[in-house]
Enzyme design. Structure first.
Site, PDB file in Angstrom:
ATOM      1  CG  ASP A  43     -36.532  -1.437 -24.997  1.00 47.33           C
ATOM      2  OD1 ASP A  43     -36.034  -0.558 -25.711  1.00 47.33           O
ATOM      3  OD2 ASP A  43     -37.710  -1.422 -24.597  1.00 47.33           O
ATOM      4  CE  LYS A  65     -35.748   5.527 -23.816  1.00 50.76           C
ATOM      5  NZ  LYS A  65     -36.025   4.534 -24.872  1.00 50.76           N
ATOM      6  CG  MET A 179     -38.890   0.865 -14.492  1.00 55.20           C
ATOM      7  SD  MET A 179     -39.392   1.916 -15.875  1.00 55.20           S
ATOM      8  CE  MET A 179     -41.198   1.903 -15.689  1.00 55.20           C
TER       9      MET A 179
END
Length: 260
Positions: A43, A65, A179
């Site tokens: 990641d 991502k 997030m």
């Protein structure tokens, strides 16, 4: 005499938690998996120091991502994991933090099991634990926080998370938001509408546990302004609750105020 099928090595997948960034926070089991891997799907948030520990002859495949951009769709990642394992490779799916804490590890394990692929999970230190510890913010505290809740700042298709705002607004608890930078204005509004005081201490931890770690503190009512004033666009961890006042940054600022 053995058959070709008996000589062919059986592949498997290990979902490995890379922790919040500091390579010294890796578990010994995680290190062993990285050093014996044939291929690593990693990641974007995995620290560079962690990547340096991977088997030097292993194939490295970035599948990270970022906000509003998925370089590799989740279903394609899962197909790649299955394909590599069925090709006899020792596969590592390397994830920031812990695979099972907002890391989509559950989705990947389901897909691997359904495909008949052997899989194991190596836990990592969640960014909630690692970043809070690095900033010396206790997530629980006998005087200030009798519980801690982990939530995500976004849901599928960029929808607003379906959260129990009334429960999250209770005092004497800590709320950790993963997030949450992009949705901070909306989350701030929701928490205050549900009864959380605008004076509740908050901390924003960017690049927690790494050399370029930044910790910014303030009050809940000013959280969006705090992010804007400090140019924080993510990734960052948000911590809301009375225990934040015990953190290193808060104490440093208090000392500075007393000195002046």
């Amino acid at each position: 005499m053995s058959s070709p099928h008996e000589n062919q090595r059986s592949g498997r997948v290990s979902l490995v938690g890379a922790g919040p960034g500091d390579p010294e926070l890796l578990t010994l089991k995680a290190l062993k998996r990285l050093q014996s891997a044939d291929i690593v799907f990693y990641d974007r948030l995995v620290g560079a120091g962690v990547l340096d520990l991977i088997n030097p002859v292993a194939e490295m495949v970035p599948v990270g991502k970022s906000k509003g951009e998925h370089s590799v769709p989740q279903d394609i990642i899962q197909l790649k994991l299955i394909e590599a394992a069925k090709g006899g490779k020792m596969v590592v799916r390397l994830k920031g933090g812990d695979p099972f804490v907002f890391g989509r590890g559950g989705e990947e394990v389901d897909a691997l099991r359904a495909a008949g692929v052997d899989v194991d999970v190596v836990p990592g230190i969640s960014s909630a634990l690692g970043c809070a510890a690095s900033a010396q913010i206790p997530l629980t505290h006998r005087d200030h926080a009798q519980s801690v809740t982990f939530v995500t700042g976004h849901a599928k298709l960029d929808e607003e998370p379906d959260l129990d705002w009334r429960a999250l607004a209770r005092v004497n608890q800590t709320v950790v938001v993963f997030m949450g930078v992009g949705t901070a204005p909306r989350m701030t509004q929701r928490l205050m509408q549900a009864g959380r005081s605008g004076e509740t201490p908050v901390a924003v931890i960017e690049n927690g546990t790494r050399e370029n770690e930044r910790v910014v503190v303030g009050e809940l009512s000013r959280l969006p302004a705090l992010l804007e004033a400090n140019g924080i666009e993510g990734p960052a961890l948000l911590i809301v609750g009375e225990a934040v006042a015990c953190g290193r940054q808060q104490l440093d600022e208090l000392v500075q105020e007393v000195a002046t």
